[in-house]
Design a protein around this motif. Structure first.
Motif, PDB file in Angstrom:
ATOM      1  N   THR A 246      23.168  28.042  17.833  1.00  0.00           N
ATOM      2  CA  THR A 246      22.722  26.893  17.228  1.00  0.00           C
ATOM      3  C   THR A 246      21.137  27.399  16.822  1.00  0.00           C
ATOM      4  OG1 THR A 246      23.946  25.389  18.217  1.00  0.00           O
ATOM      5  CG2 THR A 246      22.074  24.462  17.118  1.00  0.00           C
ATOM      6  N   LEU A 247      20.394  27.757  17.873  1.00  0.00           N
ATOM      7  CA  LEU A 247      19.165  28.047  17.707  1.00  0.00           C
ATOM      8  C   LEU A 247      18.759  29.179  16.679  1.00  0.00           C
ATOM      9  CD1 LEU A 247      17.786  27.674  21.418  1.00  0.00           C
ATOM     10  CD2 LEU A 247      17.425  26.212  19.772  1.00  0.00           C
ATOM     11  N   LEU A 248      19.832  30.213  16.611  1.00  0.00           N
ATOM     12  CA  LEU A 248      19.472  31.239  15.758  1.00  0.00           C
ATOM     13  C   LEU A 248      20.152  31.046  14.526  1.00  0.00           C
ATOM     14  CD1 LEU A 248      20.398  34.381  18.353  1.00  0.00           C
ATOM     15  CD2 LEU A 248      18.191  33.779  17.352  1.00  0.00           C
ATOM     16  N   CYS A 249      21.311  30.400  14.392  1.00  0.00           N
ATOM     17  CA  CYS A 249      21.697  30.266  13.221  1.00  0.00           C
ATOM     18  C   CYS A 249      21.454  28.768  12.168  1.00  0.00           C
ATOM     19  CB  CYS A 249      23.344  30.281  13.211  1.00  0.00           C
ATOM     20  SG  CYS A 249      23.766  31.778  13.828  1.00  0.00           S
ATOM     21  N   GLY A 250      21.195  27.821  12.996  1.00  0.00           N
ATOM     22  CA  GLY A 250      20.835  26.773  12.441  1.00  0.00           C
ATOM     23  C   GLY A 250      21.860  25.542  12.576  1.00  0.00           C
ATOM     24  N   ASN A 251      23.054  25.779  12.898  1.00  0.00           N
ATOM     25  CA  ASN A 251      24.009  24.660  13.266  1.00  0.00           C
ATOM     26  C   ASN A 251      24.741  25.229  14.398  1.00  0.00           C
ATOM     27  OD1 ASN A 251      24.568  26.557  10.607  1.00  0.00           O
ATOM     28  ND2 ASN A 251      26.405  26.042  11.805  1.00  0.00           N
ATOM     29  N   PRO A 252      25.835  24.367  15.033  1.00  0.00           N
ATOM     30  CA  PRO A 252      26.470  24.824  16.199  1.00  0.00           C
ATOM     31  C   PRO A 252      27.673  25.794  15.533  1.00  0.00           C
ATOM     32  CG  PRO A 252      26.112  22.531  16.330  1.00  0.00           C
ATOM     33  CD  PRO A 252      25.553  23.076  15.181  1.00  0.00           C
ATOM     34  N   PRO A 253      28.230  26.739  16.470  1.00  0.00           N
ATOM     35  CA  PRO A 253      28.960  27.497  15.875  1.00  0.00           C
ATOM     36  C   PRO A 253      30.595  26.984  15.555  1.00  0.00           C
ATOM     37  CG  PRO A 253      29.004  27.764  18.366  1.00  0.00           C
ATOM     38  CD  PRO A 253      27.892  26.799  17.877  1.00  0.00           C
ATOM     39  N   PHE A 254      30.862  25.996  15.926  1.00  0.00           N
ATOM     40  CA  PHE A 254      32.453  25.119  15.676  1.00  0.00           C
ATOM     41  C   PHE A 254      32.033  23.933  14.859  1.00  0.00           C
ATOM     42  CE2 PHE A 254      32.400  27.579  19.603  1.00  0.00           C
ATOM     43  CZ  PHE A 254      33.258  28.745  18.984  1.00  0.00           C
ATOM     44  N   GLU A 255      31.028  23.510  14.359  1.00  0.00           N
ATOM     45  CA  GLU A 255      30.945  22.395  13.837  1.00  0.00           C
ATOM     46  C   GLU A 255      31.632  22.101  12.340  1.00  0.00           C
ATOM     47  OE1 GLU A 255      26.991  19.795  12.793  1.00  0.00           O
ATOM     48  OE2 GLU A 255      26.987  21.524  11.545  1.00  0.00           O
ATOM     49  N   THR A 256      32.191  21.151  12.201  1.00  0.00           N
ATOM     50  CA  THR A 256      33.107  20.817  11.027  1.00  0.00           C
ATOM     51  C   THR A 256      32.740  19.573  10.513  1.00  0.00           C
ATOM     52  OG1 THR A 256      34.941  20.156  12.214  1.00  0.00           O
ATOM     53  CG2 THR A 256      34.693  22.626  11.640  1.00  0.00           C
ATOM     54  N   LEU A 257      33.338  18.957   9.590  1.00  0.00           N
ATOM     55  CA  LEU A 257      33.334  17.676   9.192  1.00  0.00           C
ATOM     56  C   LEU A 257      34.193  16.635   9.898  1.00  0.00           C
ATOM     57  CD1 LEU A 257      31.803  15.921   6.779  1.00  0.00           C
ATOM     58  CD2 LEU A 257      34.158  16.499   5.434  1.00  0.00           C
ATOM     59  N   ASP A 258      35.524  17.201  10.511  1.00  0.00           N
ATOM     60  CA  ASP A 258      36.362  16.462  11.426  1.00  0.00           C
ATOM     61  C   ASP A 258      35.995  16.931  12.715  1.00  0.00           C
ATOM     62  OD1 ASP A 258      38.604  14.524  11.233  1.00  0.00           O
ATOM     63  OD2 ASP A 258      39.290  16.418  12.045  1.00  0.00           O
ATOM     64  N   LEU A 259      36.182  15.955  13.765  1.00  0.00           N
ATOM     65  CA  LEU A 259      36.106  16.308  15.175  1.00  0.00           C
ATOM     66  C   LEU A 259      37.454  17.010  15.520  1.00  0.00           C
ATOM     67  CD1 LEU A 259      34.464  15.598  17.786  1.00  0.00           C
ATOM     68  CD2 LEU A 259      35.759  13.819  18.222  1.00  0.00           C
ATOM     69  N   LYS A 260      38.569  16.603  14.990  1.00  0.00           N
ATOM     70  CA  LYS A 260      39.869  17.233  15.239  1.00  0.00           C
ATOM     71  C   LYS A 260      39.644  18.766  14.928  1.00  0.00           C
ATOM     72  CE  LYS A 260      42.866  13.118  15.428  1.00  0.00           C
ATOM     73  NZ  LYS A 260      43.904  12.556  14.518  1.00  0.00           N
ATOM     74  N   GLU A 261      39.343  19.018  13.760  1.00  0.00           N
ATOM     75  CA  GLU A 261      39.172  20.440  13.263  1.00  0.00           C
ATOM     76  C   GLU A 261      38.029  21.236  14.163  1.00  0.00           C
ATOM     77  OE1 GLU A 261      39.786  23.760  11.004  1.00  0.00           O
ATOM     78  OE2 GLU A 261      41.071  21.707  11.267  1.00  0.00           O
ATOM     79  N   THR A 262      36.929  20.363  14.514  1.00  0.00           N
ATOM     80  CA  THR A 262      36.032  20.994  15.481  1.00  0.00           C
ATOM     81  C   THR A 262      36.685  21.703  16.813  1.00  0.00           C
ATOM     82  OG1 THR A 262      34.059  20.077  14.708  1.00  0.00           O
ATOM     83  CG2 THR A 262      34.044  20.567  16.809  1.00  0.00           C
ATOM     84  N   TYR A 263      37.569  20.589  17.430  1.00  0.00           N
ATOM     85  CA  TYR A 263      38.371  20.835  18.597  1.00  0.00           C
ATOM     86  C   TYR A 263      39.150  22.030  18.284  1.00  0.00           C
ATOM     87  CZ  TYR A 263      36.490  16.742  21.223  1.00  0.00           C
ATOM     88  OH  TYR A 263      35.448  16.028  21.677  1.00  0.00           O
ATOM     89  N   LYS A 264      40.105  22.045  17.287  1.00  0.00           N
ATOM     90  CA  LYS A 264      40.971  23.373  16.758  1.00  0.00           C
ATOM     91  C   LYS A 264      40.152  24.608  16.878  1.00  0.00           C
ATOM     92  CE  LYS A 264      44.516  24.530  13.578  1.00  0.00           C
ATOM     93  NZ  LYS A 264      45.204  24.076  12.325  1.00  0.00           N
ATOM     94  N   CYS A 265      39.006  24.378  16.182  1.00  0.00           N
ATOM     95  CA  CYS A 265      38.087  25.704  15.979  1.00  0.00           C
ATOM     96  C   CYS A 265      37.838  26.340  17.374  1.00  0.00           C
ATOM     97  CB  CYS A 265      37.034  25.607  15.119  1.00  0.00           C
ATOM     98  SG  CYS A 265      37.037  25.303  13.456  1.00  0.00           S
ATOM     99  N   ILE A 266      37.312  25.243  18.271  1.00  0.00           N
ATOM    100  CA  ILE A 266      36.946  25.672  19.629  1.00  0.00           C
ATOM    101  C   ILE A 266      38.286  26.255  20.514  1.00  0.00           C
ATOM    102  CG2 ILE A 266      36.308  24.662  21.823  1.00  0.00           C
ATOM    103  CD1 ILE A 266      34.566  22.668  20.137  1.00  0.00           C
TER     104      ILE A 266
END
Length: 637
Positions: A246-266
């Motif tokens: 997050t500090l190097l790229c500007g956003n968390p690695p698994f951030e998406t528009l939908d929480l379920k999709e974020t969990y799936k990516c994780i």
């Protein structure tokens, strides 16, 4: 302050937002509360510890969370200042709630480490429990991240070394933090990091005995936690990898528009490594974000990685690094004016590379936004270091006696948060009262003229945020908070200090001190003119009769939209994926006008009262709901 396990309502509230985006250093407030819990008693200006007789004077609010608020407080007897976590007794009326707070106090009380927030003492009265902690005057890494968006590798190494030192201490004591995120890394006056917020901390258990509860902050949860295998030290290491990314790229690695999709990516460990990262940073992040906890690097192995061993780590960072890229190299020989001019002239080529490198080809797509979605917040609000304060005073002094006309900072100018809150309430009220509808009502054929942003360019990694208004005026909100705009066909220069004091100069009589900033504005203006398309057309009455140009107070970027707040209470939101836009502005008196610009760049303007009465299409309603949710996160910060 008190992160909790996710309820259904919380999952819904997280679906469209990055949970760290607009909150303070404390987690979001739980939405499910009884009516009685909404009644808040105002904290007394002076709080007294009945046992010791000591009195503490309440200062500013530092942050708020689900169970508590955190205030700055001063011991009246010796002027010592603390960060005080205030928990209403009404929030710990149930045995398990009180037990949770007692456990947090006892655990934190047992910790003594250079990079852990110091626990001082606690007491309670009939209204509240008060926990006195070390005051970290420079807030948290979340605040630095919001101002900077990305940090340099030396800065990241500087902070990671301190985080790892604190984590090793906790893990050696058999304690898991379980909620590592930017908002829980506090920064003191000397730019030293302190790990805090032990509301979710727990004793390390064997694999069989571990609690299977899913708790923490969504973007930083490890796969094994989501799979209900429990937290281990490796789970904290995973969160550390997310923090580094997050500090190097500007956003968390698994951030998406939908929480379920974020969990799936994780769970699938599906993320991308930007080419802008150094090879050693890419390798370290990849070695930490491993699906199998056993495959992750340990804290000692992280410190032994090439990322740390083959590059330098600064011993200290300057306070200015909270808002701008620090100069970490030895001072160079002062440049001649000619050399300085050559350096600044490189802005154009740098801007083109920056813009093209961060978006789909804008010439092919015909978009007016010059960068792809990121997460960032910038403001023209005051900065609070002595050097910056002196700089503002110096600048103010240097303009006196020139041909400039000036106005003092006015109390009438609303704050960005006040504008955001007002817009949130208006849109929320509109949405709650509008009936279901399949289409939008008839739009106005012509509207009274208003000013909006037609083009913009984000070059905040070096200078600031530039924009062009519908009246052709161009402005730049610089990273340090000052603002310079070219008005009246570039014949007039408006300059605003961070204390809202305004100056106006003829362009041909600009003070020497402002020439460099004006040159940057000129370059951004030329870039937007030559490379970007207009954001759409709005059918207004004679534009020349519009009021004077509004001043950009704050801009906010999420991965899905850009939000701009102006001093005339105009709110503009640009959506990246389809280039639609929403503009909310005052039309007359207490009436408001909402303009929607479609992906075909066609504008539709409606009195807000009409939308409230007639309803609107699902397309527009969905965007309005997103804007309301975004503003809610912002105003809760």
């Amino acid at each position: 302050m008190d992160s909790v396990c996710f309820t259904t309502a919380q999952r819904m509230s997280c679906k469209m937002m990055n949970p760290d985006l607009f909150k303070s250093s404390q987690p979001a407030v739980k939405p499910n509360r009884s009516k009685s819990e909404h009644v808040k008693t105002e904290l007394a200006q002076v709080v007294v510890d009945a046992k010791t007789g000591r009195s503490y004077c309440k200062g500013k609010l530092l942050g708020k969370g689900g169970f508590a608020r955190c205030y700055e407080m001063t011991d009246i007897s010796n002027n010592k200042m603390y960060a005080v976590k205030v928990i209403p007794q009404s929030r710990v009326s149930k045995p398990h709630q009180r037990e949770k707070i007692i456990n947090e106090i006892e655990l934190h009380k047992s910790l003594q480490h250079k990079h852990v927030v110091k626990f001082s003492h606690h007491f309670e009265d009939q209204d509240n429990i008060y926990i006195f902690l070390e005051l970290c005057s420079r807030k948290s890494l979340a605040h630095i991240w919001k101002a900077r968006h990305t940090l340099t590798d030396p800065e990241v190494r500087y902070y990671l070394r301190q985080i790892i030192s604190a984590l090793k201490y906790l893990h050696n004591k058999g304690i898991l933090h379980r909620d590592l995120k930017l908002g829980n890394f506090f920064i003191n006056e000397n730019m030293e990091l302190r790990l805090g917020d032990f509301g979710l901390a727990a004793k390390l258990e064997t694999v069989e005995q571990r609690k299977k509860t899913i708790c923490g902050t969504p973007n930083y949860l490890a796969p094994e936690v989501l799979n209900r295998q429990g937290h281990g030290t490796e789970s904290d290491v995973w969160s550390l990898g997310c923090v580094m990314y997050t500090l190097l790229c500007g956003n968390p690695p698994f951030e998406t528009l939908d929480l379920k999709e974020t969990y799936k990516c994780i769970k699938e460990v599906r993320f991308s490594l930007p080419s802008s990262l150094t090879p050693s940073a890419q390798k370290l992040i990849s070695a930490v974000l491993q699906k199998n906890p056993c495959d992750r690097l340990t804290l000692d192995q992280i410190l032994a990685h090439d990322y740390f061993t083959k590059a330098s780590t600064p011993e200290k960072l300057p306070p200015s690094s909270c808002v701008m890229v620090p100069e970490l190299n030895p001072p160079t020989v002062e440049k001649t004016p000619c050399e300085e001019k050559d350096d600044i002239s490189k802005l154009v080529s740098g801007m083109v590379k920056h813009s093209i490198g961060r978006q789909m080809s804008y010439k092919t797509m015909g978009v007016n936004e010059a960068t792809s979605p990121t997460v960032q917040l910038a403001s023209s609000g005051p900065l609070d270091t002595p050097a910056e304060e002196e700089s503002r005073k110096s600048a103010s002094r240097s303009f006196k006696g020139t041909v400039a006309s000036s106005t003092d900072g006015s109390d009438d100018i609303p704050s960005p948060s006040a504008i955001a809150e007002s817009a949130m309430k208006l849109l929320n009220s509109c949405l709650s009262s509008m009936p279901a509808a399949s289409r939008n009502p008839p739009c106005l054929s012509k509207t009274k003229p208003f000013i909006w942003v037609t083009k913009w360019v984000d070059y905040s990694n070096k200078y600031g945020f530039g924009y062009q208004l519908s009246n052709q005026n161009v402005g730049v909100l610089f990273n340090e908070g000052t603002h310079l705009s070219l008005c009246d066909q570039k014949r007039t220069v408006r300059y605003c200090l961070t204390n809202n004091k305004h100056f106006s100069f003829p362009a041909d009589a600009l003070p020497e001190k402002l020439q460099s900033q004006k040159h940057i504005v000129d370059l951004m203006a030329n870039y937007m003119e030559q490379n970007l398309m207009e954001g759409g057309e709005i059918n207004c009455e004679d534009q020349t009769s519009a009021t004077s140009s509004p001043l950009l107070l704050q801009w906010i970027k999420t991965d899905h939209a850009l939000v701009m707040l102006f001093d005339n209470q105009t709110l503009q939101v640009n959506f990246y994926t389809d280039h639609t836009k929403i503009i909310l502005c005052k039309s007359s008196g207490s009436s408001y006008l909402l303009t929607f610009i479609s992906k075909e760049r066609v504008s539709y303007s409606y009195p807000l009262s009409m939308l409230s009465e007639w309803g609107c299409s699902a397309e527009l309603r969905q965007r309005l709901q997103y804007v309301v949710q975004l503003l809610q996160h912002y105003t809760n910060a």
